[in-house]
Design a protein around this motif. Structure first.
Motif, PDB file in Angstrom:
ATOM      1  N   LYS A   1       0.688  -1.287   0.167  1.00 35.89           N
ATOM      2  CA  LYS A   1      -0.034  -0.073  -0.210  1.00 35.89           C
ATOM      3  C   LYS A   1       0.986   1.453   0.075  1.00 35.89           C
ATOM      4  CE  LYS A   1      -3.873  -2.257   2.024  1.00 35.89           C
ATOM      5  NZ  LYS A   1      -4.272  -1.964   2.835  1.00 35.89           N
ATOM      6  N   ALA A   2       1.864   0.945   0.955  1.00 41.16           N
ATOM      7  CA  ALA A   2       2.709   1.920   0.608  1.00 41.16           C
ATOM      8  C   ALA A   2       3.563   2.874  -0.769  1.00 41.16           C
ATOM      9  CB  ALA A   2       4.082   2.281   2.441  1.00 41.16           C
ATOM     10  N   LEU A   3       4.123   1.543  -1.470  1.00 40.06           N
ATOM     11  CA  LEU A   3       4.569   1.648  -2.662  1.00 40.06           C
ATOM     12  C   LEU A   3       3.296   1.953  -3.472  1.00 40.06           C
ATOM     13  CD1 LEU A   3       6.425   1.401  -4.627  1.00 40.06           C
ATOM     14  CD2 LEU A   3       5.950  -1.188  -4.961  1.00 40.06           C
ATOM     15  N   VAL A   4       2.247   1.769  -3.678  1.00 38.19           N
ATOM     16  CA  VAL A   4       1.500   2.221  -4.187  1.00 38.19           C
ATOM     17  C   VAL A   4       1.297   3.486  -4.620  1.00 38.19           C
ATOM     18  CG1 VAL A   4      -1.375   2.636  -4.948  1.00 38.19           C
ATOM     19  CG2 VAL A   4       0.756   0.695  -4.662  1.00 38.19           C
ATOM     20  N   GLU A   5       1.059   4.242  -2.911  1.00 41.13           N
ATOM     21  CA  GLU A   5       0.949   5.814  -2.316  1.00 41.13           C
ATOM     22  C   GLU A   5       1.918   6.408  -2.787  1.00 41.13           C
ATOM     23  OE1 GLU A   5      -0.256   5.854   1.020  1.00 41.13           O
ATOM     24  OE2 GLU A   5      -1.653   4.667   1.667  1.00 41.13           O
ATOM     25  N   GLY A   6       2.950   5.963  -2.792  1.00 38.83           N
ATOM     26  CA  GLY A   6       4.232   6.298  -3.760  1.00 38.83           C
ATOM     27  C   GLY A   6       4.470   6.106  -4.921  1.00 38.83           C
ATOM     28  N   LEU A   7       4.260   5.737  -5.628  1.00 37.03           N
ATOM     29  CA  LEU A   7       4.076   5.420  -6.857  1.00 37.03           C
ATOM     30  C   LEU A   7       2.517   6.598  -7.377  1.00 37.03           C
ATOM     31  CD1 LEU A   7       3.698   1.983  -7.835  1.00 37.03           C
ATOM     32  CD2 LEU A   7       5.375   3.283  -8.647  1.00 37.03           C
ATOM     33  N   ASN A   8       2.052   6.817  -7.070  1.00 37.52           N
ATOM     34  CA  ASN A   8       1.244   7.311  -7.319  1.00 37.52           C
ATOM     35  C   ASN A   8       1.718   8.880  -6.917  1.00 37.52           C
ATOM     36  OD1 ASN A   8      -1.134   6.190  -8.737  1.00 37.52           O
ATOM     37  ND2 ASN A   8      -1.773   5.451  -6.717  1.00 37.52           N
ATOM     38  N   ARG A   9       2.092   9.298  -6.499  1.00 34.46           N
ATOM     39  CA  ARG A   9       2.551  10.906  -5.233  1.00 34.46           C
ATOM     40  C   ARG A   9       3.423  10.869  -7.098  1.00 34.46           C
ATOM     41  NH1 ARG A   9       2.623   9.502  -0.831  1.00 34.46           N
ATOM     42  NH2 ARG A   9       5.176   8.655  -0.569  1.00 34.46           N
ATOM     43  N   THR A  10       4.470   9.767  -6.389  1.00 35.50           N
ATOM     44  CA  THR A  10       5.621  10.045  -7.597  1.00 35.50           C
ATOM     45  C   THR A  10       5.460  10.839  -9.309  1.00 35.50           C
ATOM     46  OG1 THR A  10       6.923   8.759  -6.261  1.00 35.50           O
ATOM     47  CG2 THR A  10       7.651   9.712  -8.422  1.00 35.50           C
ATOM     48  N   LEU A  11       4.096   9.696  -9.286  1.00 31.38           N
ATOM     49  CA  LEU A  11       3.260   9.987 -11.207  1.00 31.38           C
ATOM     50  C   LEU A  11       2.755  11.827 -10.661  1.00 31.38           C
ATOM     51  CD1 LEU A  11       2.230   9.327 -13.442  1.00 31.38           C
ATOM     52  CD2 LEU A  11       0.275   7.880 -12.656  1.00 31.38           C
TER      53      LEU A  11
ATOM     54  N   GLY B   1      -5.272   1.324  -7.884  1.00 36.43           N
ATOM     55  CA  GLY B   1      -5.655   2.347  -8.282  1.00 36.43           C
ATOM     56  C   GLY B   1      -4.889   3.565  -8.588  1.00 36.43           C
ATOM     57  N   THR B   2      -4.707   4.180  -9.917  1.00 40.84           N
ATOM     58  CA  THR B   2      -3.914   5.551  -9.768  1.00 40.84           C
ATOM     59  C   THR B   2      -4.485   6.550 -10.022  1.00 40.84           C
ATOM     60  OG1 THR B   2      -1.582   5.998 -11.353  1.00 40.84           O
ATOM     61  CG2 THR B   2      -3.395   4.545 -12.536  1.00 40.84           C
ATOM     62  N   LEU B   3      -3.629   7.174 -10.387  1.00 36.19           N
ATOM     63  CA  LEU B   3      -4.183   8.699 -10.960  1.00 36.19           C
ATOM     64  C   LEU B   3      -5.580   8.457 -11.946  1.00 36.19           C
ATOM     65  CD1 LEU B   3      -1.496  11.455 -10.632  1.00 36.19           C
ATOM     66  CD2 LEU B   3      -2.580  10.172  -8.957  1.00 36.19           C
ATOM     67  N   THR B   4      -6.468   9.998 -12.072  1.00 37.15           N
ATOM     68  CA  THR B   4      -7.791   9.328 -12.782  1.00 37.15           C
ATOM     69  C   THR B   4      -7.935  11.308 -13.407  1.00 37.15           C
ATOM     70  OG1 THR B   4      -9.463  10.045 -10.958  1.00 37.15           O
ATOM     71  CG2 THR B   4      -8.941   7.699 -11.633  1.00 37.15           C
ATOM     72  N   SER B   5      -7.533  12.188 -12.666  1.00 36.61           N
ATOM     73  CA  SER B   5      -7.547  13.708 -12.970  1.00 36.61           C
ATOM     74  C   SER B   5      -6.306  14.363 -12.579  1.00 36.61           C
ATOM     75  CB  SER B   5      -9.314  13.818 -12.689  1.00 36.61           C
ATOM     76  OG  SER B   5      -9.313  13.743 -11.152  1.00 36.61           O
ATOM     77  N   ILE B   6      -6.934  15.949 -13.549  1.00 41.44           N
ATOM     78  CA  ILE B   6      -5.994  16.932 -12.780  1.00 41.44           C
ATOM     79  C   ILE B   6      -6.352  16.939 -11.641  1.00 41.44           C
ATOM     80  CG2 ILE B   6      -5.836  19.396 -13.145  1.00 41.44           C
ATOM     81  CD1 ILE B   6      -5.029  18.517 -15.692  1.00 41.44           C
ATOM     82  N   GLY B   7      -7.453  16.733 -11.103  1.00 37.80           N
ATOM     83  CA  GLY B   7      -7.744  16.823  -9.228  1.00 37.80           C
ATOM     84  C   GLY B   7      -6.658  16.038  -8.549  1.00 37.80           C
ATOM     85  N   ALA B   8      -6.632  14.822  -9.605  1.00 37.06           N
ATOM     86  CA  ALA B   8      -5.822  14.193  -8.241  1.00 37.06           C
ATOM     87  C   ALA B   8      -4.422  14.370  -8.384  1.00 37.06           C
ATOM     88  CB  ALA B   8      -6.296  11.773  -8.993  1.00 37.06           C
TER      89      ALA B   8
ATOM     90  N   ALA C   1      12.874   7.983  -2.365  1.00 39.10           N
ATOM     91  CA  ALA C   1      12.161   7.351  -0.785  1.00 39.10           C
ATOM     92  C   ALA C   1      11.237   5.992  -0.993  1.00 39.10           C
ATOM     93  CB  ALA C   1      10.777   8.402  -0.593  1.00 39.10           C
ATOM     94  N   LEU C   2      11.105   6.546  -3.131  1.00 41.15           N
ATOM     95  CA  LEU C   2       9.415   5.140  -3.639  1.00 41.15           C
ATOM     96  C   LEU C   2      10.499   4.117  -3.490  1.00 41.15           C
ATOM     97  CD1 LEU C   2       7.671   4.850  -5.146  1.00 41.15           C
ATOM     98  CD2 LEU C   2       8.552   5.878  -7.889  1.00 41.15           C
ATOM     99  N   LYS C   3      12.390   4.153  -4.027  1.00 42.56           N
ATOM    100  CA  LYS C   3      13.096   2.390  -4.255  1.00 42.56           C
ATOM    101  C   LYS C   3      12.769   2.122  -2.471  1.00 42.56           C
ATOM    102  CE  LYS C   3      17.291   0.792  -5.837  1.00 42.56           C
ATOM    103  NZ  LYS C   3      17.167  -0.013  -6.597  1.00 42.56           N
ATOM    104  N   ASP C   4      13.107   3.554  -1.728  1.00 45.44           N
ATOM    105  CA  ASP C   4      12.672   2.479  -0.749  1.00 45.44           C
ATOM    106  C   ASP C   4      11.600   1.840  -0.528  1.00 45.44           C
ATOM    107  OD1 ASP C   4      15.063   3.784   0.077  1.00 45.44           O
ATOM    108  OD2 ASP C   4      14.707   5.057   1.515  1.00 45.44           O
ATOM    109  N   ALA C   5      10.511   2.383  -0.353  1.00 46.03           N
ATOM    110  CA  ALA C   5       9.103   1.456  -0.938  1.00 46.03           C
ATOM    111  C   ALA C   5       9.479   0.889  -1.376  1.00 46.03           C
ATOM    112  CB  ALA C   5       7.936   2.584  -1.144  1.00 46.03           C
ATOM    113  N   ALA C   6       9.999   0.981  -2.374  1.00 44.37           N
ATOM    114  CA  ALA C   6       9.611  -1.140  -3.690  1.00 44.37           C
ATOM    115  C   ALA C   6      10.058  -2.012  -2.905  1.00 44.37           C
ATOM    116  CB  ALA C   6      10.072  -0.530  -4.986  1.00 44.37           C
ATOM    117  N   GLU C   7      11.517  -1.646  -2.125  1.00 40.30           N
ATOM    118  CA  GLU C   7      12.872  -2.313  -1.631  1.00 40.30           C
ATOM    119  C   GLU C   7      12.319  -3.228  -0.616  1.00 40.30           C
ATOM    120  OE1 GLU C   7      16.868  -0.823  -0.993  1.00 40.30           O
ATOM    121  OE2 GLU C   7      16.826  -1.144  -3.586  1.00 40.30           O
ATOM    122  N   GLU C   8      11.101  -2.233   0.195  1.00 44.14           N
ATOM    123  CA  GLU C   8      10.152  -3.104   2.204  1.00 44.14           C
ATOM    124  C   GLU C   8       9.240  -3.933   0.978  1.00 44.14           C
ATOM    125  OE1 GLU C   8       9.170  -3.078   5.614  1.00 44.14           O
ATOM    126  OE2 GLU C   8      10.987  -1.540   4.906  1.00 44.14           O
TER     127      GLU C   8
END
Length: 153
Positions: free
Chosen positions: A10-20, A73-80, A117-124
């Motif tokens: 879950k933390a990895l997905v959040e990090g991926l979406n934040r980085t996206l 799920g990933t980003l869906t809009s400009i608002g996201a 930070a995303l790398k750390d989350a992926a490894e975790e």
């Protein structure tokens, strides 16, 4: 890789979406600077900003697909994007070239920190595939920081 319900995933997905979101926001800022650039270094910076914007956008699809491969799920809009990004908007169109380069250098450096930070989350999460991709994305962002830093010297 861990199960999709695990906290580390879950933390990895959040990090991926934040980085996206950061990539989309930085893409738009870089394109805006490309469009609004003026001055004696116009041609070189206009071309550089366009090149960098294209490279930033090219990361978006593989990043979003990593989220989907994790069954999330990933980003869906400009608002996201706006809700998730760390990259500040810049609505002014009268910035000089040096201010644009400085802003993009700093924003790409922010992107590098987020990728670390995303790398750390992926490894975790034990996600070797995402970890390997993050290495490539981080190298690209570090290259942009380097180019922009050198322009300011």
């Amino acid at each position: 890789m861990t199960r999709s319900g695990d906290n580390s995933t879950k933390a990895l997905v959040e990090g991926l979406n934040r980085t996206l979101a950061d990539h989309f926001a930085l893409y738009l800022k870089t394109k805006s600077f490309h469009w609004h650039l003026k001055g004696p270094r116009f041609r070189d910076l206009h071309l550089l900003f366009d090149e960098q914007a294209s490279a930033i956008l090219a990361v978006a699809d593989p990043m979003a697909e990593r989220v989907r491969k994790l069954d999330a799920g990933t980003l869906t809009s400009i608002g996201a994007v706006a809700n998730a990004t760390q990259i500040a908007d810049e609505d002014r169109t009268d910035l000089d070239a040096e201010a644009m380069v400085t802003a993009l250098r700093d924003d790409n450096a922010t992107l590098v920190e987020g990728l670390k930070a995303l790398k750390d989350a992926a490894e975790e999460a034990g996600d070797n595939a995402t970890s390997a991709l993050v290495d490539e994305w981080q190298d690209q962002a570090e290259r942009r920081v380097w180019f922009l830093r050198e322009i300011l010297r």
